[in-house]
Scaffold this active site. Sequence first.
Site, PDB file in Angstrom:
ATOM      1  N   SER A 123       0.841  -1.199   0.000  1.00 49.76           N
ATOM      2  CA  SER A 123       0.000   0.000   0.000  1.00 49.76           C
ATOM      3  C   SER A 123       0.871   1.242   0.000  1.00 49.76           C
ATOM      4  O   SER A 123       2.019   1.217   0.456  1.00 49.76           O
ATOM      5  CB  SER A 123      -0.865  -0.032   1.262  1.00 49.76           C
ATOM      6  OG  SER A 123      -1.386   1.245   1.566  1.00 49.76           O
ATOM      7  N   TYR A 147      -0.280  -0.124  10.125  1.00 53.76           N
ATOM      8  CA  TYR A 147      -0.597  -0.809   8.861  1.00 53.76           C
ATOM      9  C   TYR A 147       0.542  -0.622   7.851  1.00 53.76           C
ATOM     10  O   TYR A 147       0.997  -1.577   7.227  1.00 53.76           O
ATOM     11  CB  TYR A 147      -1.899  -0.238   8.317  1.00 53.76           C
ATOM     12  CG  TYR A 147      -2.388  -0.815   7.014  1.00 53.76           C
ATOM     13  CD1 TYR A 147      -3.074  -2.019   6.980  1.00 53.76           C
ATOM     14  CD2 TYR A 147      -2.187  -0.140   5.813  1.00 53.76           C
ATOM     15  CE1 TYR A 147      -3.541  -2.541   5.785  1.00 53.76           C
ATOM     16  CE2 TYR A 147      -2.656  -0.657   4.615  1.00 53.76           C
ATOM     17  CZ  TYR A 147      -3.330  -1.856   4.605  1.00 53.76           C
ATOM     18  OH  TYR A 147      -3.785  -2.361   3.424  1.00 53.76           O
ATOM     19  N   LYS A 151       3.021  -3.556   6.350  1.00 56.31           N
ATOM     20  CA  LYS A 151       3.152  -3.811   4.914  1.00 56.31           C
ATOM     21  C   LYS A 151       4.616  -3.680   4.480  1.00 56.31           C
ATOM     22  O   LYS A 151       5.120  -4.496   3.683  1.00 56.31           O
ATOM     23  CB  LYS A 151       2.265  -2.843   4.121  1.00 56.31           C
ATOM     24  CG  LYS A 151       0.769  -3.108   4.265  1.00 56.31           C
ATOM     25  CD  LYS A 151       0.369  -4.410   3.589  1.00 56.31           C
ATOM     26  CE  LYS A 151      -1.130  -4.647   3.578  1.00 56.31           C
ATOM     27  NZ  LYS A 151      -1.487  -5.964   3.003  1.00 56.31           N
TER      28      LYS A 151
END
Lengths: 321, 321
Positions: A123, A147, A151
Site C-alpha cells: 500500500s 498498517y 506492509k
Amino acid sequence: MTKILILGGGGMIGQKLARRILDENIFPGADLTLFDRAFPEGGVPAKSITGNITDRDTARHLAAHHPDVIFHLAAIVSGQAEAEFELGWDVNMMATWHLLNALKAEHEKSGRTYRPKLVFTSSIAVFGAPYPDKIGDNFLSAPQTSYGAQKATCELMVSDFSRKGFIDGLSLRLPTICVRPGKPNAAASGFFSGIIREPLNGMEAILPVPDTVRHWHASPRAAARFLTHAATLDTDLLAGRRALNLPGFSCTVAEQIEALRRAAGQKAVDLIKPVPDPAIMAIVDGWPRDFAPDRAIALGFEAEKNFDEIIAVYMEDDLNT
Amino acid sequence: MTKILILGGGGMIGQKLARRILDENIFPGADLTLFDRAFPEGGVPAKSITGNITDRDTARHLAAHHPDVIFHLAAIVSGQAEAEFELGWDVNMMATWHLLNALKAEHEKSGRTYRPKLVFTSSIAVFGAPYPDKIGDNFLSAPQTSYGAQKATCELMVSDFSRKGFIDGLSLRLPTICVRPGKPNAAASGFFSGIIREPLNGMEAILPVPDTVRHWHASPRAAARFLTHAATLDTDLLAGRRALNLPGFSCTVAEQIEALRRAAGQKAVDLIKPVPDPAIMAIVDGWPRDFAPDRAIALGFEAEKNFDEIIAVYMEDDLNT
C-alpha cells in the site's frame, strides 16, 4: 493447469480478481481456490476455504497444495490495525512470515523445484510525510501507521525470500481504491468513494475535508488488472527491487466532484454535504498525494488516466449490481 | 541512577561503548549491565549476563529489570546471516521482535510509565544498488542481503513501537567500522580494516579489490560516540523518522593507503599485497560508497573528517593493546 490461490479472496478486491481470472482466461485452465475468514453471498463461484490466516497450520496446509500463483490480499485494514496493535502485527506481519516459511519448507521438500509466484498487496501507506510533490521510485518508506509499517516489513521479507530463490515474489503498493462498491464504511479514506458512490445511488454523502485535498486513486478494475499483470511479469525485470509504486490518478476532491457533475449532473453534486471533521483532516494530511511511478509504468502496469474513467468503471461494474 | 543495558555488550563495539559510558560519566551514576553470548577475557569491568538473545524468556527477564536505556547491538554478521538463513532471521529479526514485545508488556504493567530509550544499531546494509553518487536521507531501503533486510525490518518495528509510545527508540545506520582491532576475520569487508591494521602491526595484508573501490567509514570510537549521543537525543527532533544515516568519511582504497603512508611510511604500505578476488569484488560492488547524512549532522552526530584521523584513532586506542 495453473493452481491459483487468493488469500483474502472473500474481500472486495479478492472477488474482483477472482472474477477477472475466470472471465478473462488469463491463466489457461486455471484451478482457482479462494481463502478467507468469510465469503459474501452470491460471490464468485470458485473453490473456497474458510479459515484464519494467522494459524500456522493453515499456512502449512495451503502451502502443501503447491499453488503455482498466490495472491496475498489478506489483511486487516489501517484503522483496525491502528486500534488493535497486537492483532494488526499478527495478521498483517506474522501471518505473512508463517506463509513465507511454509512455502520455503515446500520448496526445500520438493528438491528446490517448487517456487511459487507470490503477489503481495502492499500500500502507499508504507510512505510517511513529509513528501515531495511527486513521490518517486527511490523515495524512502517511513510509514506513520502500524498498517504501513506491517506492509513495509512484509515487503522486505518477500524480497529476501525471493532473492534466495525460495519463492518468486513481488509487492504492489496499491493506490487508494476508488470507487469502492457497497455500503459506506467508517474508514478515514471512505469519503473519497462515498462522495461519488452515494450521490450516484441518490443518497447524501458527507465530505469531511476541504475540496482542495489531493489524493492518489485507481479503480477496483485497475487493481485486479495490476494483480494479474504482476502474476505474469518476468521478475528479472525488477532487478532485485521487488516493491513497486503503482500508477494511479492524482486529483483533488474538487476535481472528483467536477467529474461527478459531468457523469451525473448538478443533482448528484448537490447530495454532497461538506461537514468539516478536523480529526479526519489530520489523518488525511499525512497521506501521499501524487506519484511518479516510472518503473511500474515501464513494466506495463496501467491505471485510469482521469477521474471520469474511474467513475465510469464504477457505473459499469458496480452501480445497480 | 540510570540503568543501562547493552545487548551484544561482549562484542567489539559493545565493549567500546561500555568503556566510554564508564570513563566519560555520560550517564551520572550509570548502573551498567552487559548481555551477550560470551565476553572477552580482560573486558570492561561491568555486571554481565550471559545468555541467548533469541530466547523469549531472556527478553522478558531483561525487560523486567526496567533498564532506562537499552543499546541493542546483538546480531550475527552479514556473512553468517547470508549463509544461515533461518539463524539470521531468528537472531537479527525475531529476537528484536520479542524484545520489543517484552518492553511493551512492561510499559503496560507499569501503568504506561515505563518507556525505555532504545538505541538500535542498524547498518548501511539496508541499502542496495544502484545508488546515486551520494545517498541522501530520503533514499529507499532496498537491501540485497538478508542482514540488510533483517536490519530494515527491525527499524520499522522500532519506529512503530515508538510511535505508539511503548518505547522511545531510534535506529542508527552505522557506516563500516574501520579500523577494527583484533585478528583478521573472514568478512567480505574485512580488508578495509586489514590493509591498515596488519601493516601497522608489521604483518602482511591482502587487498582483494582494485584500489579505486570507494567506501564509507567511521572509527570504533565514533561508533561509541554515535550510540551515546543517540541515547541522550530528544527524539521529538526526529519528527517520526526514527532511522538515521550517520556521518562517516568516504574514500577510496588508494586514499586509505596514502593515509597509511603518511602515518607509518612506505615500509607499511609495502606489506599490502594485491590479490584480486572476483567473488569479494562482486559483493563489494553492491555496497554504498558515499552519503549526504544531513539530518544526522544537524542532530549533532560527528564522525572523522579524513582517513588520517581514523588511523590515528586506531593507533591511540587499539595498537599494542
